[in-house]
Write an enzyme that holds these catalytic residues in place. Structure first.
Site, short mmCIF file in Angstrom:
data_model
loop_
_atom_site.label_atom_id
_atom_site.label_comp_id
_atom_site.label_asym_id
_atom_site.label_seq_id
_atom_site.Cartn_x
_atom_site.Cartn_y
_atom_site.Cartn_z
N LYS B 78 0.86 -1.20 0.00
CA LYS B 78 0.00 0.00 0.00
C LYS B 78 0.89 1.24 0.00
CE LYS B 78 -3.99 2.06 2.41
NZ LYS B 78 -4.92 1.98 3.56
N SER B 159 -10.11 2.16 2.43
CA SER B 159 -9.13 2.87 1.62
C SER B 159 -8.13 1.98 0.89
CB SER B 159 -8.36 3.85 2.49
OG SER B 159 -7.52 3.17 3.41
N SER B 183 -10.59 0.00 6.65
CA SER B 183 -9.89 0.12 5.36
C SER B 183 -9.22 -1.15 4.86
CB SER B 183 -8.85 1.23 5.42
OG SER B 183 -9.48 2.48 5.33
#
Lengths: 95, 495
Positions: B78, B159, B183
């Site tokens: 990420k 997210s 998320s």
């Protein structure tokens, strides 16, 4: 409770967000909506309840007060938009 | 040879060990899949050359008998984890050209385990969002399509949308994510894969771009519970550089994956049966309860009375912490700078130009909640309610070992939906936020498809530091649900 344009302007200034009047006017109803949503917390009885800052049940650790790391001037300045003689450079602050 | 991108990470590790293929072959196939799947926009920065160098080095280590626990498997990172020499953007224009001089503890742990990184995956800007539609680098498109033939692009959730899409689309074997209010769990559910957020303090936050520091926690995605457990195993551990990192031994997360739930009490929180819950979510939940019973668990109803206040509590605390954390983006030390008339003007112009709309909205809310006159009414009040929410869980865990709930109130929706009203978008996280407020481990496991053929996930929430039970329950549900559906846009087919 609704957020006023004056309050939104004050928050933008506190947060150093240079928003245009139009942006602020658009934000006001959105902020009012969110604040209106969180307003329901006032229903909850929190008498004698301690605020919970963090769930980490951890006592902050101490260590010897000695230098353990450092000497990274070049690395620290690598991503700076502007540097001058080994320092971060900013627009003139004092006349 | 079978398609290497279809293997689980555990299978790939066996294959590498048995010399059925090399890491270079495995990595090259994933790079090919990654290039073919570029229309999904899962990556912000691809590091394919670096990945091939890492794969070559991995093969050499393995040949010498020095392979690490995850040596040679290609994963995705990420773009919220700082990676030395590789651009780290947090999906924001304000960090568009930021190349860290240091490596986050979690990504370093994964390098030490021998993983190969395919690159930095897309996310909601500063991890603020539930649909991956707030990135300055464009939306991520889910590899799933509804079976109604309309061919509408769906959100991967957020997210950690890029992390979930990459694993679901067979571009990466596993990926890292972060979870502040859901998320990891919500995108895992939307993309039909597994994702776990461990206990707050299990993974170091050092080198992770901060959003809301009392909630942020790193975790993992995999196509199986075992893969999620394996990746998390290498990410976790005590780190003196993070003051909230816990000095608690990390157990063997895969040891309890037996499929059996005998002796476990599974709590069903009655307050999660919210008004207007779609029938397909109710059915999924009932199915999950039946699976747990069949696997030997005892089902008990529990009560979490403050559930409905978790979302409003979150939307005070998270923006308040964000407004403070994001004060560091001042255009002086790193990141974007837009020159103004003086220093103050430079700050204001830089921040207005660098932050996206959702980030600005949350900074404004946080600043409002922390401002004089409102601090007690909003911020302190929210922290008090947060304690009541945490106490609810403590009480519930007197009667059960883990909780079973739906992960999200719906399946993935179309890109652009729910954008008209921020509160509507926030409701996506109604089932995941309470556990975040209490710092508890939570996992999402794919458990079925809805009428449109889109995946739905079940969430398992555990006691603090008891990821083992969460994974054990997750694995048992995974086995019972036997989720074998695949997204339509897989690797080479995505183009």
């Amino acid at each position: 409770m609704s957020v006023t344009l004056k309050e939104a302007k004050k928050c933008a200034n506190l947060a150093r967000l240079g928003l245009s009047d139009e942006q602020l006017e658009n934000l006001v109803p959105q902020l009012s909506n969110i604040i209106g949503f969180v307003e329901q917390l006032s229903e909850v009885n929190t008498d004698n309840v301690e605020p919970l800052m963090s769930v980490a049940d951890i006592t902050l650790r101490l260590r010897e007060d000695v230098v353990t790391d450092g000497g990274y001037q070049k690395e620290i300045l690598t991503n700076a938009p502007e540097t001058l003689e080994g320092y971060f450079a900013v627009p003139k602050v004092v006349e | 040879m079978t398609n290497l991108t279809d293997l689980t990470m555990a299978q790939a590790l066996k294959g590498l060990d048995n010399k059925e293929f090399t890491s270079e072959q495995l990595t090259q196939e994933h790079i090919d899949a990654c290039i073919a799947a570029r229309p999904l926009n899962a990556f912000i920065t691809e590091t394919h050359e670096l990945a091939m160098e890492q794969a070559k080095a991995s093969d050499e280590r393995r040949a010498k008998g020095n392979a690490g626990t995850l040596d040679g498997v290609p994963i995705a990172m990420k773009d919220l984890f700082c990676t030395k020499g590789v651009r780290t953007t947090a999906a924001s224009k304000i960090l568009e050209n930021f190349v860290p001089e240091y490596e986050s503890t979690v990504s370093q742990n994964l390098l030490d385990a021998g993983t190969v990184s395919l690159g930095k995956v897309n996310l909601d800007q500063f991890a603020m969002g539930s649909a991956n539609t707030t990135s300055a680098f464009g939306n991520v498109i889910s590899p799933w399509k509804a079976n109604d033939g309309a061919n509408v692009d769906l959100v991967p959730g957020g997210s950690s949308g890029g992390s979930a899409a990459a694993v679901a689309a067979r571009i990466a074997m596993a990926s890292t994510g972060t979870d502040t209010g859901g998320s990891i769990r919500q995108p895992a559910a939307f993309c039909g894969i597994t994702g776990i957020k461990p206990t707050y303090g299990r993974c170091s936050r050092w080198g992770v771009v901060a959003f809301a520091s009392s909630l942020d926690q790193a975790g993992s995605f995999g196509r199986t519970v075992e893969d999620s457990a394996l990746l998390l195993q290498s990410m976790a551990g005590f780190d003196p550089k993070d003051s909230t990192s816990a000095n608690i031994a990390v157990p063997d997360f895969t040891s309890g994956l037996t499929g059996d739930m005998t002796g476990l009490k599974i709590g069903i929180p009655k307050e999660y049966r919210i008004d207007g819950m779609p029938v397909e979510i109710i059915k999924l939940w009932d199915d999950g309860i039946a699976m747990a019973k069949d696997a030997g668990a005892e089902i008990v109803e529990v009560s979490l009375p403050h559930t409905k206040y978790a979302l409003p509590t979150y939307y005070v605390i998270a923006p308040a912490e964000a407004s403070s954390n994001l004060a560091r983006y001042d255009g002086v030390r790193y990141g974007l700078r837009v020159e103004g008339e003086d220093l103050n003007d430079t700050y204001s112009k830089t921040r207005a130009a660098g932050f996206g709309d959702e980030v600005i909205r949350r900074i404004m809310i946080g600043t409002y909640a922390l401002s004089s006159g409102y601090y007690d009414a909003y911020y302190i009040k929210a922290q008090k309610v947060r304690r009541l929410i945490a106490n609810d869980f403590t009480n519930a865990f007197k009667h059960c070992d883990a909780l079973l709930t739906p992960t999200a109130p719906s399946a993935a929706f179309a890109i652009g939906e729910n954008e008209d009203d921020p509160v509507k978008m926030y409701l996506n996280d109604v089932f995941t936020i309470p556990a975040s407020m209490a710092g508890l481990p939570g996992m999402s496991v794919p458990a079925g498809l809805n009428a449109q053929g889109l995946p739905l996930g079940l969430q398992i929430i555990g006691r603090p530091w008891d990821e083992e039970t969460v994974l054990r329950v997750g694995h048992s549900i995974e086995r019972s649900a036997n989720f074998t559906a695949k997204p339509q846009l897989i690797g080479k087919m995505a183009a």
